[in-house]
Design a protein around this motif. Structure first.
Motif, PDB file in Angstrom:
ATOM      1  N   HIS A 126       4.619  -0.803 -56.639  1.00 29.11           N
ATOM      2  CA  HIS A 126       3.544   0.174 -56.476  1.00 29.11           C
ATOM      3  C   HIS A 126       3.627   1.309 -57.485  1.00 29.11           C
ATOM      4  N   ARG A 131       4.551   5.696 -48.596  1.00 33.00           N
ATOM      5  CA  ARG A 131       3.134   5.695 -48.979  1.00 33.00           C
ATOM      6  C   ARG A 131       2.542   4.300 -49.103  1.00 33.00           C
ATOM      7  N   VAL A 132       3.347   3.261 -48.907  1.00 32.07           N
ATOM      8  CA  VAL A 132       2.845   1.905 -49.140  1.00 32.07           C
ATOM      9  C   VAL A 132       3.146   0.914 -48.003  1.00 32.07           C
ATOM     10  N   ASP A 157       8.994   2.818 -49.688  1.00 27.19           N
ATOM     11  CA  ASP A 157       8.238   4.055 -49.885  1.00 27.19           C
ATOM     12  C   ASP A 157       7.239   4.267 -48.739  1.00 27.19           C
ATOM     13  N   LEU A 185      -1.704   3.582 -55.770  1.00 28.82           N
ATOM     14  CA  LEU A 185      -1.819   4.574 -54.691  1.00 28.82           C
ATOM     15  C   LEU A 185      -3.177   5.271 -54.687  1.00 28.82           C
ATOM     16  N   ARG A 233      11.081  -4.544 -46.277  1.00 28.97           N
ATOM     17  CA  ARG A 233      10.961  -3.406 -47.180  1.00 28.97           C
ATOM     18  C   ARG A 233      12.328  -2.878 -47.584  1.00 28.97           C
ATOM     19  N   SER A 239       8.188  -5.521 -50.022  1.00 34.55           N
ATOM     20  CA  SER A 239       7.682  -4.348 -50.729  1.00 34.55           C
ATOM     21  C   SER A 239       8.678  -3.209 -50.655  1.00 34.55           C
ATOM     22  N   VAL A 273      -5.019  -3.451 -54.902  1.00 37.49           N
ATOM     23  CA  VAL A 273      -3.843  -4.295 -55.121  1.00 37.49           C
ATOM     24  C   VAL A 273      -4.239  -5.336 -56.156  1.00 37.49           C
ATOM     25  N   VAL A 286      -1.961  -1.168 -46.314  1.00 34.88           N
ATOM     26  CA  VAL A 286      -2.463  -1.547 -47.633  1.00 34.88           C
ATOM     27  C   VAL A 286      -3.422  -2.737 -47.509  1.00 34.88           C
ATOM     28  N   TYR A 301       0.376  -2.244 -56.321  1.00 34.76           N
ATOM     29  CA  TYR A 301      -0.509  -1.401 -55.516  1.00 34.76           C
ATOM     30  C   TYR A 301      -0.714  -0.064 -56.203  1.00 34.76           C
ATOM     31  N   CYS A 309       6.534   4.565 -58.219  1.00 34.08           N
ATOM     32  CA  CYS A 309       7.728   4.122 -57.489  1.00 34.08           C
ATOM     33  C   CYS A 309       8.936   4.962 -57.898  1.00 34.08           C
ATOM     34  N   PRO A 317       2.642  -2.107 -45.999  1.00 33.51           N
ATOM     35  CA  PRO A 317       1.787  -3.266 -46.253  1.00 33.51           C
ATOM     36  C   PRO A 317       0.694  -3.494 -45.205  1.00 33.51           C
TER      37      PRO A 317
END
Length: 169
Positions: A77, A28-29, A26, A159, A46, A23, A164, A34, A157, A80, A31
């Motif tokens: 996501h 904010r994401v 970022d 936000l 990542r 992934s 998802v 999530v 994903y 992005c 996994p």
């Protein structure tokens, strides 16, 4: 509790993650958040825009081949920044490394269906491109997909909603 002393002690004997997740880096994401899982549940890799290179491919191969992880999820996501930057870039990368990243993401460019869907479409196209790059860049992953030892799915994903959505690639 996923971070309990007992769980950490148990994990000193080895790891058996249910899936690998490639992934975006970022903040904010993450996994693990999530998918609401704890230590040892996911093998997470990542990078900005999920871009693969040799070290990422080697990490995926390790997970698939040595840890026997049966599933790879490539997750893009909403909002992005890496994909947005690649979509807007006009060749003014600040370094050769950034140029590599932007070029890899730009390889997935598609014509948007509607103006407001443009970035979402680019993110979905990038996920598909990353999956293709991973398979074409690694004979090990290709063989494992061909023999059914490894499944690969794309994901997106959201936000705001926290949902998802998975592809059927």
């Amino acid at each position: 509790a996923p971070l309990s002393v007992n769980r950490r002690q148990e994990l000193t004997r080895g790891q058996h993650p249910a899936a690998m997740v490639l992934s975006c880096a970022d903040s904010r994401v993450p996994p693990e958040h999530v998918f609401n899982v704890g230590l040892g549940d996911l093998f997470v890799i990542r990078t900005a825009g999920e871009v693969v290179d040799k070290s990422i491919l080697a990490t995926l191969e390790y997970g698939a081949e040595h840890l026997h992880i049966p599933l790879l999820v490539v997750m893009g996501h909403e909002s992005c920044g890496a994909v947005a930057a690649a979509a807007q870039a006009k060749g003014e990368a600040t370094s050769t490394n950034m140029a590599y990243l932007l070029k890899a993401i730009q390889a997935a460019r598609r014509q948007p269906r509607q103006e407001r869907e443009e970035i979402r479409d680019q993110i979905l196209a990038n996920v598909e491109q990353v999956i293709n790059d991973a398979i074409s860049g690694s004979p090990v992953l290709q063989r494992m997909v061909d023999t059914g030892q490894l499944g690969i799915v794309g994901a997106y994903y959201e936000l705001v909603s926290g949902r998802v959505m998975f592809s059927d690639l």
